[in-house]
Every structure is written in structure tokens, then in C-alpha cells.
Design an enzyme around this catalytic site. Structure first.
Site, PDB file in Angstrom:
ATOM      1  CB  SER B  17      -0.902   0.031   1.245  1.00 44.36           C
ATOM      2  OG  SER B  17      -1.801  -1.046   1.244  1.00 44.36           O
ATOM      3  NE  ARG B  40       0.411   4.552   9.504  1.00 42.89           N
ATOM      4  CZ  ARG B  40       0.124   3.302   9.824  1.00 42.89           C
ATOM      5  NH1 ARG B  40      -1.034   2.776   9.510  1.00 42.89           N
ATOM      6  NH2 ARG B  40       1.006   2.563  10.441  1.00 42.89           N
ATOM      7  CG  HIS B  43      -3.004   3.152   4.348  1.00 39.85           C
ATOM      8  ND1 HIS B  43      -3.316   2.693   5.607  1.00 39.85           N
ATOM      9  CD2 HIS B  43      -2.860   2.047   3.580  1.00 39.85           C
ATOM     10  CE1 HIS B  43      -3.343   1.377   5.596  1.00 39.85           C
ATOM     11  NE2 HIS B  43      -3.062   0.954   4.378  1.00 39.85           N
TER      12      HIS B  43
END
Lengths: 213, 213
Positions: B17, B40, B43
Site C-alpha cells: 500500500s 497514512r 492510506h
């Protein structure tokens, strides 16, 4: 009293939000029940183009509402989804369950070589004698959705509805494509592609329970 | 064992990812610490173009990490944000507080003619003697962010960092513009526009605490 000029009345905020969404979003392809759910999902993420990726099976709203009216359990892949479900909207006292932190889940994940989210799915059946009237809300983990579909393909009971909104870059799109292909004939609400998340997922459940009220 | 072919190893999922995000997202305008936070946040929502709307004040990462290292309290506007904070990543045992359901909040909201989220902000100060080392994480309510900024403008203490990611159609964009304008000189991480939400907000806090580990 305030230095900023902003709308602070909760009812006005909701009404104005929903009016903007109705004005901007292309809701014509949805039934009126589906529109209520789409509007809540757009409201949860601020993106009117969510409708382009939003899919309902024909029986999703009917089956989901019947399950809630029958006090079916609600299973969540993560605690954030559970935290976002508005209990006062539920017509009955449905159990809201996240098994991610259950004893044994971590060990099961290591044993299966998978994520805790996927391993936690195996713990759901023990929470209810009537899994057929439960609703699954997945807002995070593609592996949880894949694992559930695999279990059902292997003969486990089907739920009344799967709300499939896992998010991200590895498996999210593919797991939702598998749900939408619907080889297993399970009612679903799903958001195609990478987008998703806990807020979007539980907004669908909240709208199913309470409409725009 | 599985009918579907998908990546199930948690570490491989994360690594793959993050690699996809690094390959696709335009991270060049950020420092390396800011990049970890941006990755993050991307994500958490599946959207690489989040970077176009993501803003850091110069001192955001430094001030936020110092607050966490000093066990500053973490205040959340909603329970979903609180549920999404990964406690094991925190360097110290910071209190994580959501006052939305505190006794008296609903009455305070009615009295002030505002939302419960905004009224709940007034309950934060009583949880800590050292509000200056606290971090605010707003993932839902524009009114909470406006109310906090109004309180500070009126002389209340400033927090060490505001993570401002309220979402939606009424006030979200405007409240974040006010935060970014930064007339009050408060370290911030903010997502411009309508997008936001609990998952995006707490992913910033989690990255601040634990990087990409």
C-alpha cells in the site's frame, strides 16, 4: 458572541447539507430509498461523485430493513464502524458486534497467515443463532470481506445484507468487485474502487435504519 | 483453502500500500516527516490526490510529537475518532478524550443554540491542567472547530496541535480555511475543502505517533 459567522443550528446544518447534496449529486439512477442512503454516504465524506461508484443489489434496502426490524445482529470489521452506528436510529435493540479484539483472534490470524480483521470474521457465527438476519458492515479491511465471501462459498450461512466499503490500495477494489459480481446472491451495498472507510460504511447503516431523519 | 486470490499477509499489505502511494502521490512539497503523515492519511481514504488539499503549519510535526512525548491529552470531537486512535503507537499513556456524551453537553448545546459537538468543546479544559500540551483531533464537526477557535480568540489556552479534518457541506471548508489562515498562531494539520472524516483525522494522529511503523 462568536468571532466567526457560521451556521450552528443542528437541524439547519442537516437540512442545508442534504439540500446541497440533492442539488449537486446525480441521484436519478437510484430508487428513493436508495437515494436516502446515497445522500447519507455523501454527507459522511463530502464527495458528491460517490454516486458514480455506489452500487445496490435490487433487494439490499428491503432485506437490510427487514433484518433491522427483526433485531438482527450488526457485525463490524473494526471498532470505528461500531462507534459510528447511531443506536437511537435502530428500530430494535440489535447487538452491534466487533470481534477484532476477541480472545484468540490474533492467534487465529497467525495460524491462518492472514490479518486480524479476516481472522475475526470466523468469530461472528458464535454470536448469533440466526446469522441469516444479520447485517455485515465492512469499512476497513478487504481481507475481512474476502474471508467472509470465502466462508459463505464454503457453505456458511449468508447474512441479510453486506455493506461493503473497505478502503485502500491492496485488495479493496478487488474485494468489492467480488461482492458486486454477486455469485453468492447476497444483498449488498458497495462502493467500487479504492474509496471507502468506516464513516462511509456506517453512514449507510445509519441511513438504512433511520432514513434522513 | 481460499476461493479468492488475494494478499493476506498484514506486513505485505502495508508495504505494498505504502509503495503504491509513494509511486502515485505528489509528495515532493512535504518534508519527510510530513510525507509519513500524508501517506497514512491517503492510506485511510484511498485517494492519492488528498495531497492537493493537505496543509501543515511549519511547526506542526515538531509541536505534535513533543506533545505526545510529554503525554499531552488527545481530545476528539467524536467517538469514531477516539476509536480509531491506535494506543500502542503512542509514546506515552496520553489520555484520549471525547466529551460529546458528557453529562450537561446536550443542555449546553441547547442553551448556546449550537451543536452538541461544539458545546462539548467547552468541557475539554476541565480534563487537563495543561491544555497547552494537548492535541485536538477533529474528524467530523465544523462547529467544534469554529467553537474552539472562538474560545482561543477569547483568551483560552492554545493546544499544541490541531488536526482539522471536519467533513461536509456546511462550514467544513470555511472552518478549515479559518484554521489555515492561522491568525491565532496554532500549529495545525488541515485538509482543505469538503473532504475529511474520522478515519482521515485519526490516521494523521496515528502517523504522528508512530510514523509508518
Amino acid at each position: 458572541m462568536s468571532g466567526f459567522d457560521y451556521i450552528s443550528d443542528p437541524k439547519e446544518i442537516y437540512n442545508d447539507s442534504f439540500a446541497q447534496i440533492r442539488a449537486e449529486a446525480d441521484l436519478g439512477k437510484f430508487s428513493s430509498d436508495e437515494q436516502e442512503i446515497a445522500i447519507r454516504m455523501i454527507h459522511a465524506c463530502g464527495m458528491v461523485d460517490l454516486v458514480d461508484d455506489l452500487m445496490f443489489s435490487n433487494d439490499a434496502v428491503t432485506s437490510g430493513r427487514a433484518a433491522l426490524a427483526d433485531a438482527g445482529a450488526i457485525f463490524c470489521d473494526v471498532e470505528m464502524v461500531k462507534a459510528g452506528i447511531i443506536k437511537r436510529l435502530l428500530p430494535r435493540d440489535s447487538a452491534i458486534i466487533c470481534s477484532l479484539n476477541d480472545k484468540g483472534v490474533q492467534e487465529n490470524a497467525v495460524e491462518l497467515g492472514t490479518t486480524r480483521s479476516a481472522a475475526a470474521v470466523e468469530f461472528w457465527q458464535k454470536y448469533t443463532d440466526d446469522f441469516e438476519k444479520s447485517i455485515i458492515v465492512i469499512g476497513n479491511a478487504p481481507t475481512a470481506l474476502f474471508h467472509l465471501l470465502d466462508e459463505i462459498a464454503a457453505g456458511h450461512p449468508k447474512p441479510a445484507l453486506i455493506i461493503g466499503c473497505p478502503v485502500g490500495f491492496v485488495g479493496a477494489m478487488e474485494s468489492k468487485d467480488a461482492l458486486i459480481a454477486n455469485d453468492l446472491d447476497i444483498p449488498f451495498i458497495a462502493l467500487k474502487g479504492r474509496r471507502g472507510g468506516s464513516a462511509i460504511a456506517c453512514s449507510a447503516l445509519n441511513a438504512l435504519a433511520g432514513g434522513l431523519g
